[in-house]
Write an enzyme that holds these catalytic residues in place. Structure first.
Site, mmCIF file in Angstrom:
data_model
loop_
_atom_site.group_PDB
_atom_site.id
_atom_site.type_symbol
_atom_site.label_atom_id
_atom_site.label_comp_id
_atom_site.label_asym_id
_atom_site.label_seq_id
_atom_site.Cartn_x
_atom_site.Cartn_y
_atom_site.Cartn_z
ATOM 1 N N GLY A 82 -7.550 2.170 48.660
ATOM 2 C CA GLY A 82 -7.166 1.805 50.022
ATOM 3 C C GLY A 82 -8.202 2.033 51.111
ATOM 4 O O GLY A 82 -7.846 2.194 52.278
ATOM 5 N N THR A 83 -9.485 1.985 50.760
ATOM 6 C CA THR A 83 -10.485 2.182 51.821
ATOM 7 C C THR A 83 -10.519 0.991 52.783
ATOM 8 O O THR A 83 -10.775 1.160 53.975
ATOM 9 C CB THR A 83 -11.905 2.444 51.252
ATOM 10 O OG1 THR A 83 -12.342 1.298 50.536
ATOM 11 C CG2 THR A 83 -11.936 3.660 50.356
ATOM 12 N N MET A 98 -3.658 -5.574 43.153
ATOM 13 C CA MET A 98 -4.037 -5.994 41.806
ATOM 14 C C MET A 98 -3.046 -6.936 41.111
ATOM 15 O O MET A 98 -3.208 -7.240 39.947
ATOM 16 C CB MET A 98 -4.280 -4.764 40.917
ATOM 17 C CG MET A 98 -5.433 -3.893 41.371
ATOM 18 S SD MET A 98 -6.986 -4.804 41.501
ATOM 19 C CE MET A 98 -7.403 -4.930 39.767
ATOM 20 N N LEU A 103 -0.071 -12.983 43.109
ATOM 21 C CA LEU A 103 1.174 -13.468 43.718
ATOM 22 C C LEU A 103 1.490 -14.875 43.212
ATOM 23 O O LEU A 103 0.582 -15.678 42.977
ATOM 24 C CB LEU A 103 1.040 -13.452 45.247
ATOM 25 C CG LEU A 103 0.897 -12.051 45.861
ATOM 26 C CD1 LEU A 103 0.419 -12.139 47.302
ATOM 27 C CD2 LEU A 103 2.214 -11.271 45.782
ATOM 28 N N ASN A 124 -7.445 -12.445 51.726
ATOM 29 C CA ASN A 124 -7.861 -11.460 50.717
ATOM 30 C C ASN A 124 -9.333 -11.126 50.901
ATOM 31 O O ASN A 124 -10.093 -11.926 51.442
ATOM 32 C CB ASN A 124 -7.649 -12.058 49.318
ATOM 33 C CG ASN A 124 -8.044 -11.108 48.207
ATOM 34 O OD1 ASN A 124 -7.738 -9.906 48.263
ATOM 35 N ND2 ASN A 124 -8.731 -11.603 47.189
ATOM 36 N N HIS A 164 -12.684 -10.080 48.616
ATOM 37 C CA HIS A 164 -13.158 -10.079 47.224
ATOM 38 C C HIS A 164 -14.614 -9.610 47.201
ATOM 39 O O HIS A 164 -15.421 -10.059 48.016
ATOM 40 C CB HIS A 164 -13.030 -11.497 46.647
ATOM 41 C CG HIS A 164 -13.420 -11.563 45.211
ATOM 42 N ND1 HIS A 164 -12.586 -11.142 44.199
ATOM 43 C CD2 HIS A 164 -14.563 -11.966 44.611
ATOM 44 C CE1 HIS A 164 -13.203 -11.298 43.045
ATOM 45 N NE2 HIS A 164 -14.403 -11.790 43.257
HETATM 46 C C1 GRF Z 1 -12.456 -3.911 47.055
HETATM 47 O O1 GRF Z 1 -13.720 -3.974 46.453
HETATM 48 C C2 GRF Z 1 -11.906 -5.296 47.286
HETATM 49 O O2 GRF Z 1 -12.887 -6.235 47.580
HETATM 50 C C3 GRF Z 1 -11.270 -5.610 45.967
HETATM 51 O O3 GRF Z 1 -10.718 -4.400 45.515
HETATM 52 C C4 GRF Z 1 -11.424 -3.305 46.115
HETATM 53 C C5 GRF Z 1 -10.411 -2.469 46.827
HETATM 54 O O4 GRF Z 1 -10.959 -1.281 47.344
HETATM 55 N N1 GRF Z 1 -10.329 -6.703 46.078
HETATM 56 P P1 GRF Z 1 -10.106 -0.375 48.325
HETATM 57 O O5 GRF Z 1 -8.791 -0.062 47.609
HETATM 58 O O6 GRF Z 1 -9.864 -1.106 49.594
HETATM 59 O O7 GRF Z 1 -10.917 0.865 48.527
#
Ligand code: GRF
Length: 192
Positions: A20-21, A95, A98, A112, A114
């Site tokens: 969740g960063t 993860m 949907l 989203n 990525h």
């Molecule tokens: C990130 O690298 C994002 O691009 C991908 O999953 C990761 C999630 O990281 N979809 P965080 O949970 O937000 O730290």
């Protein structure tokens, strides 16, 4: 719609599964006076998601849904979003894929982030593949979510150099830092 400083803010839900960063950076961004969004729900498919702590820290309502029965979970999520008049969904390390039905009912309102320069390296393990292929550049992309995985219209991208001695860990870390700036910038771009 919530009114802050005379501006109508977009009621937003952030979907997470892990650390969740990106959620943390979006929350901080949403606290800025000029942010177009206010985060009112954090949704996770994983009770152990560390990101849930950020929701707690900032007093944002969090809900966990069991996606083992995806149809049922999506039905419940959709209801919650409708009741709360959510008009933007930010996927941030969520993860689960949907369903087409879900995305259709939220058309143009699901975005989203990525960790690659889409359309290159869709799917999982992007950094591993980038390093294996000796790419000179990688990066991150914020895009609209369409019915095809990692294929919706790009909103913003940030190119990041792959260094000679990069490991999956070091590259991931550097790209993640860029993600934390890119996601808010992309949201600003949509609404400003
Ligand atoms: C990130 O690298 C994002 O691009 C991908 O999953 C990761 C999630 O990281 N979809 P965080 O949970 O937000 O730290």
């Amino acid at each position: 719609m919530k009114k802050l400083n005379g501006l109508k803010k977009i009621k937003t839900a952030v979907f997470i599964s892990g650390q969740g960063t990106n959620l943390n950076s979006l929350i901080k961004f949403s606290k800025n006076k000029n942010s177009p969004i206010v985060i009112v729900k954090v949704i996770s498919d994983n009770i152990k998601s560390y990101g849930l702590n950020y929701a707690e820290k900032y007093n944002i309502d969090k809900k966990i849904f069991n996606f083992k029965n995806k149809t049922l979970a999506e039905k419940k999520v959709l209801k919650l979003l409708q009741i709360n008049k959510i008009s933007l969904i930010c996927l941030a390390g969520f993860m689960k894929i949907l369903s087409k039905k879900f995305i259709k009912s939220f058309k143009g309102k699901v975005i989203n982030i990525h960790p690659s320069l889409l359309p290159k390296y869709k799917g999982l393990n992007t950094h591993e593949r980038v390093i294996k292929n000796n790419e000179k550049y990688s990066g991150c992309t914020v895009h609209y979510v369409s019915e095809k995985l990692d294929s919706g219209k790009v909103i913003m991208q940030k190119k990041v150099k792959v260094l000679k001695n990069d490991t999956v860990y070091s590259l991931k870390k550097r790209i993640l830092k860029n993600e934390h700036r890119l996601y808010p910038a992309a949201i600003k771009k949509i609404y400003n």
